[in-house]
Write a protein that holds these residues in place. Structure first.
Motif, PDB file in Angstrom:
ATOM      1  N   SER A  30     -42.511 -73.935  45.864  1.00 49.68           N
ATOM      2  CA  SER A  30     -43.426 -73.056  45.122  1.00 49.68           C
ATOM      3  C   SER A  30     -43.720 -73.638  43.743  1.00 49.68           C
ATOM      4  CB  SER A  30     -42.838 -71.653  45.002  1.00 49.68           C
ATOM      5  OG  SER A  30     -42.843 -71.031  46.255  1.00 49.68           O
ATOM      6  N   ARG A  77     -44.565 -66.443  43.668  1.00 47.70           N
ATOM      7  CA  ARG A  77     -43.375 -67.278  43.511  1.00 47.70           C
ATOM      8  C   ARG A  77     -42.140 -66.458  43.178  1.00 47.70           C
ATOM      9  NH1 ARG A  77     -40.653 -70.201  39.426  1.00 47.70           N
ATOM     10  NH2 ARG A  77     -39.856 -72.165  40.239  1.00 47.70           N
ATOM     11  N   VAL A  78     -41.080 -66.757  43.891  1.00 49.19           N
ATOM     12  CA  VAL A  78     -39.744 -66.271  43.570  1.00 49.19           C
ATOM     13  C   VAL A  78     -38.900 -67.528  43.401  1.00 49.19           C
ATOM     14  CG1 VAL A  78     -37.715 -65.053  44.443  1.00 49.19           C
ATOM     15  CG2 VAL A  78     -39.997 -64.109  44.852  1.00 49.19           C
ATOM     16  N   PRO A  79     -38.242 -67.703  42.235  1.00 49.46           N
ATOM     17  CA  PRO A  79     -37.479 -68.930  42.006  1.00 49.46           C
ATOM     18  C   PRO A  79     -36.503 -69.224  43.148  1.00 49.46           C
ATOM     19  CG  PRO A  79     -37.599 -67.644  39.998  1.00 49.46           C
ATOM     20  CD  PRO A  79     -38.172 -66.794  41.101  1.00 49.46           C
ATOM     21  N   ARG A  81     -37.344 -70.099  46.186  1.00 50.12           N
ATOM     22  CA  ARG A  81     -37.922 -69.850  47.509  1.00 50.12           C
ATOM     23  C   ARG A  81     -39.216 -70.615  47.675  1.00 50.12           C
ATOM     24  NH1 ARG A  81     -36.959 -63.759  49.474  1.00 50.12           N
ATOM     25  NH2 ARG A  81     -34.706 -63.961  49.620  1.00 50.12           N
ATOM     26  N   ASP A 100     -45.743 -66.102  51.166  1.00 48.56           N
ATOM     27  CA  ASP A 100     -44.917 -66.290  49.972  1.00 48.56           C
ATOM     28  C   ASP A 100     -43.783 -65.267  49.980  1.00 48.56           C
ATOM     29  OD1 ASP A 100     -45.769 -63.824  48.708  1.00 48.56           O
ATOM     30  OD2 ASP A 100     -47.581 -64.846  48.037  1.00 48.56           O
ATOM     31  N   SER A 101     -42.996 -65.259  48.933  1.00 47.24           N
ATOM     32  CA  SER A 101     -41.789 -64.435  48.897  1.00 47.24           C
ATOM     33  C   SER A 101     -41.941 -63.136  48.132  1.00 47.24           C
ATOM     34  CB  SER A 101     -40.643 -65.233  48.266  1.00 47.24           C
ATOM     35  OG  SER A 101     -40.404 -66.382  49.035  1.00 47.24           O
ATOM     36  N   ARG A 102     -43.091 -62.885  47.572  1.00 52.53           N
ATOM     37  CA  ARG A 102     -43.277 -61.690  46.754  1.00 52.53           C
ATOM     38  C   ARG A 102     -44.199 -60.720  47.458  1.00 52.53           C
ATOM     39  NH1 ARG A 102     -43.323 -62.457  40.617  1.00 52.53           N
ATOM     40  NH2 ARG A 102     -41.218 -62.847  41.275  1.00 52.53           N
ATOM     41  N   LEU A 141     -39.645 -58.986  52.908  1.00 53.46           N
ATOM     42  CA  LEU A 141     -39.517 -59.902  51.773  1.00 53.46           C
ATOM     43  C   LEU A 141     -40.689 -60.873  51.749  1.00 53.46           C
ATOM     44  CD1 LEU A 141     -35.721 -60.709  52.103  1.00 53.46           C
ATOM     45  CD2 LEU A 141     -36.808 -59.082  50.551  1.00 53.46           C
ATOM     46  N   GLY A 142     -41.784 -60.445  51.221  1.00 52.07           N
ATOM     47  CA  GLY A 142     -42.931 -61.328  51.108  1.00 52.07           C
ATOM     48  C   GLY A 142     -44.142 -60.800  51.840  1.00 52.07           C
TER      49      GLY A 142
END
Length: 159
Positions: A30, A77-79, A81, A100-102, A141-142
């Motif tokens: 990411s 973005r999730v740090p 991931r 994505d993860s968010r 999750l995402g």
């Protein structure tokens, strides 16, 4: 003297091309570098599938990959991931999906401000594709943002 029977001729469809089922998935970091890598590898894969570099279809799909990947990096973005790129071609439809993860940041079309440089990516995606949308991941999750392009006979090679 005997005549040779005519060679069989493969009929050419008149309405839509036929893509054998193709599928490509990859995970990218990411980061801006991950978004660039997604665009470049998607371009190579499309060329391998018979959508040549420089064609309108190739240019549109790589632009869509670039926009959705950049959005995943900037807004999803999730740090620690990655984001996932998935390309598929089936029948006459080409589909791009970026996960994505968010999950809480749902994309929406908005009028961009004249003062800002960004904010036009989804407008491009909506204008260049036949359909697009977003759905939450099964695990919660995402999210996945997708876009589909129905390709006409003049825009693609027939396999």
């Amino acid at each position: 003297m005997t005549s040779k029977p005519p060679l069989p001729v493969r009929p050419i469809p008149t309405a839509q091309p036929f893509f054998p089922w193709h599928h490509f998935t990859m995970r990218c970091g990411s980061t801006p570098r991950g978004a660039r890598l997604a665009r470049r590898l998607a371009g190579e894969r499309l060329d391998t599938w018979g959508i040549p570099y420089g064609s309108d279809t190739h240019d549109v799909l790589t632009l869509i990959v670039a926009e959705l990947s950049t959005n995943a990096v900037r807004h999803g973005r999730v740090p620690g991931r990655d984001f996932r790129l998935r390309l598929s071609a089936e029948s006459a439809t080409l589909r791009v999906e970026v996960t994505d993860s968010r999950g809480e940041s749902i994309p929406a079309l908005t009028e961009p401000s004249d003062d800002l440089d960004g904010g036009r990516g989804l407008l491009l995606v909506a204008a260049l594709t036949d359909r697009w949308g977003c759905y939450p991941c099964v695990d919660g999750l995402g999210k996945t943002v997708w876009a589909a392009l129905d390709v006409g006979l003049s825009q693609a090679l027939i396999h």
